[in-house]
Design a protein around this motif. Sequence first.
Motif, PDB file in Angstrom:
ATOM      1  N   THR A  90      -0.616  -3.217   6.354  1.00  0.00           N
ATOM      2  CA  THR A  90      -0.725  -3.133   7.811  1.00  0.00           C
ATOM      3  C   THR A  90       0.652  -3.178   8.472  1.00  0.00           C
ATOM      4  N   ALA A  91       1.554  -3.984   7.926  1.00  0.00           N
ATOM      5  CA  ALA A  91       2.913  -4.017   8.482  1.00  0.00           C
ATOM      6  C   ALA A  91       3.609  -2.682   8.310  1.00  0.00           C
ATOM      7  N   ALA A  92       3.463  -2.073   7.120  1.00  0.00           N
ATOM      8  CA  ALA A  92       4.105  -0.782   6.875  1.00  0.00           C
ATOM      9  C   ALA A  92       3.501   0.314   7.745  1.00  0.00           C
ATOM     10  N   LEU A  93       2.191   0.309   7.880  1.00  0.00           N
ATOM     11  CA  LEU A  93       1.535   1.346   8.679  1.00  0.00           C
ATOM     12  C   LEU A  93       1.873   1.206  10.163  1.00  0.00           C
ATOM     13  N   ALA A  94       1.915  -0.031  10.653  1.00  0.00           N
ATOM     14  CA  ALA A  94       2.267  -0.253  12.055  1.00  0.00           C
ATOM     15  C   ALA A  94       3.684   0.238  12.350  1.00  0.00           C
ATOM     16  N   ALA A  95       4.584   0.059  11.373  1.00  0.00           N
ATOM     17  CA  ALA A  95       5.960   0.535  11.553  1.00  0.00           C
ATOM     18  C   ALA A  95       6.024   2.053  11.536  1.00  0.00           C
ATOM     19  N   ASP A  96       5.233   2.689  10.688  1.00  0.00           N
ATOM     20  CA  ASP A  96       5.302   4.144  10.529  1.00  0.00           C
ATOM     21  C   ASP A  96       4.476   4.888  11.574  1.00  0.00           C
ATOM     22  N   TYR A  97       3.476   4.227  12.149  1.00  0.00           N
ATOM     23  CA  TYR A  97       2.624   4.853  13.176  1.00  0.00           C
ATOM     24  C   TYR A  97       2.604   3.944  14.397  1.00  0.00           C
ATOM     25  N   PRO A  98       3.684   3.895  15.152  1.00  0.00           N
ATOM     26  CA  PRO A  98       3.841   2.888  16.220  1.00  0.00           C
ATOM     27  C   PRO A  98       2.833   3.030  17.356  1.00  0.00           C
ATOM     28  N   ARG A  99       2.226   4.200  17.509  1.00  0.00           N
ATOM     29  CA  ARG A  99       1.243   4.376  18.587  1.00  0.00           C
ATOM     30  C   ARG A  99      -0.165   3.985  18.166  1.00  0.00           C
ATOM     31  N   LEU A 100      -0.300   3.584  16.935  1.00  0.00           N
ATOM     32  CA  LEU A 100      -1.616   3.279  16.382  1.00  0.00           C
ATOM     33  C   LEU A 100      -1.863   1.778  16.379  1.00  0.00           C
ATOM     34  N   ARG A 101      -3.048   1.387  16.797  1.00  0.00           N
ATOM     35  CA  ARG A 101      -3.480  -0.004  16.664  1.00  0.00           C
ATOM     36  C   ARG A 101      -3.983  -0.199  15.236  1.00  0.00           C
ATOM     37  N   VAL A 102      -3.393  -1.138  14.499  1.00  0.00           N
ATOM     38  CA  VAL A 102      -3.769  -1.390  13.110  1.00  0.00           C
ATOM     39  C   VAL A 102      -4.435  -2.757  13.036  1.00  0.00           C
ATOM     40  N   ARG A 103      -5.678  -2.761  12.614  1.00  0.00           N
ATOM     41  CA  ARG A 103      -6.491  -3.983  12.626  1.00  0.00           C
ATOM     42  C   ARG A 103      -7.055  -4.224  11.224  1.00  0.00           C
ATOM     43  N   GLY A 104      -6.397  -5.039  10.417  1.00  0.00           N
ATOM     44  CA  GLY A 104      -6.831  -5.298   9.052  1.00  0.00           C
ATOM     45  C   GLY A 104      -7.956  -6.310   8.985  1.00  0.00           C
ATOM     46  N   ILE A 105      -8.934  -6.041   8.104  1.00  0.00           N
ATOM     47  CA  ILE A 105     -10.067  -6.943   7.899  1.00  0.00           C
ATOM     48  C   ILE A 105     -10.110  -7.349   6.434  1.00  0.00           C
ATOM     49  N   VAL A 106     -10.054  -8.650   6.184  1.00  0.00           N
ATOM     50  CA  VAL A 106     -10.194  -9.172   4.831  1.00  0.00           C
ATOM     51  C   VAL A 106     -11.679  -9.391   4.587  1.00  0.00           C
ATOM     52  N   GLY A 107     -12.252  -8.542   3.727  1.00  0.00           N
ATOM     53  CA  GLY A 107     -13.678  -8.628   3.480  1.00  0.00           C
ATOM     54  C   GLY A 107     -14.078  -7.799   2.282  1.00  0.00           C
ATOM     55  N   ASP A 108     -15.341  -7.901   1.915  1.00  0.00           N
ATOM     56  CA  ASP A 108     -15.922  -7.205   0.771  1.00  0.00           C
ATOM     57  C   ASP A 108     -16.848  -6.123   1.324  1.00  0.00           C
ATOM     58  N   PHE A 109     -16.621  -4.865   0.906  1.00  0.00           N
ATOM     59  CA  PHE A 109     -17.416  -3.784   1.499  1.00  0.00           C
ATOM     60  C   PHE A 109     -18.890  -3.856   1.099  1.00  0.00           C
ATOM     61  N   THR A 110     -19.227  -4.667   0.106  1.00  0.00           N
ATOM     62  CA  THR A 110     -20.640  -4.840  -0.227  1.00  0.00           C
ATOM     63  C   THR A 110     -21.296  -5.933   0.615  1.00  0.00           C
ATOM     64  N   ARG A 111     -20.499  -6.685   1.379  1.00  0.00           N
ATOM     65  CA  ARG A 111     -21.052  -7.822   2.131  1.00  0.00           C
ATOM     66  C   ARG A 111     -20.731  -7.806   3.616  1.00  0.00           C
ATOM     67  N   HIS A 112     -19.674  -7.124   4.032  1.00  0.00           N
ATOM     68  CA  HIS A 112     -19.172  -7.315   5.384  1.00  0.00           C
ATOM     69  C   HIS A 112     -19.147  -6.037   6.227  1.00  0.00           C
ATOM     70  N   LEU A 113     -20.034  -5.095   5.935  1.00  0.00           N
ATOM     71  CA  LEU A 113     -20.074  -3.881   6.745  1.00  0.00           C
ATOM     72  C   LEU A 113     -20.478  -4.171   8.187  1.00  0.00           C
ATOM     73  N   ASP A 114     -21.213  -5.263   8.379  1.00  0.00           N
ATOM     74  CA  ASP A 114     -21.625  -5.603   9.741  1.00  0.00           C
ATOM     75  C   ASP A 114     -20.459  -6.141  10.580  1.00  0.00           C
TER      76      ASP A 114
END
Length: 321
Positions: A124-148
């Motif tokens: 997320t830090a690298a992406l925010a630096a490379d795409y400064p106009r983009l809002r980067v919102r990282g989610i720590v979760g398991d795609f089998t449990r946290h889709l909601d």
Amino acid sequence: MGAEPLEIHLDDQDIARSLRRDVRVGLTAREKWLPPKWFYDTRGSELFDEITRLPEYYPTRAERAVLAQRAAEIVELTGAKTLIELGSGSSEKTRLLLDAFTQHGDLGTFVPLDVSVSALEGSTAALAADYPRLRVRGIVGDFTRHLDRLPTGGRRLVIFLGGTIGNLLPGERAGFLAGMRAALEAGDWLLVGTDLVKDPAVIVPAYDDAAGVTAEFNRNVLRVLNRELGTDLDPEAFSHVARWDPEQEWIEMRLRAERPVRVRVLDLDVGFAEGEELRTEVSAKFRPEGIAAELATAGFRAERFWTDPDGLFGVTLAQAD
């Protein structure tokens, strides 16, 4: 806009409980198994990155070729305002899409979801630096449990790359796709990468390379158990096996005990007879009509199906009905 603080739905205690549960169920089964997510500690992730660069391992290169060719078309078809990536890791291939959305689209937010805090902090830090106009919102979760927990609102495109969907057994895939559809609204989009059924002479070496990197990756699950659960399994007592199942049309990775092994794990006394195998991964391969049917059952309509020039790997763009 920069990277926002990580949204955490999975902590170390959750991961430890999940590992103990999987070990207890998998190592007491009649045919022993462990899920492939336990490969991926720091060393496992490094080994997998090495695997993706091996000459035998075609999926990463083939999927990248599809995305490079079709990224602008994906932007045009979806018009997405929010891009969500499941199991994001470093989001390296996703940059092909982010570049296209930056040049041709109106993307406002990128949401990578992964189980690893450290991976997300770095990406997320690298992406925010490379795409400064983009809002980067990282989610720590398991795609089998946290889709909601995925963000709502705006036209969304969820991407699930790398053929990871093939690591789910058919019933698990059905549950995942149904949960994915429940998390989306009609008109939202799903982009999914699937390795395709082909000659096993092409598939098997991708999981049993000449340099032995995949074998080391496979054994790494034993090192994870040793470190996290205090066991003393000898990784060198197990050999790496990659086997094509023509009926299920999937490849299985297994660890085969080369001698009798007995170990204390949690409160279990676990034994392996000589030649007994522990299944560590299933990687299903797909036919275009098969993935379209599975998506349709879950409430998605497959709008586009693309492959690389050699027809090794497929990428399906589907819309929620």
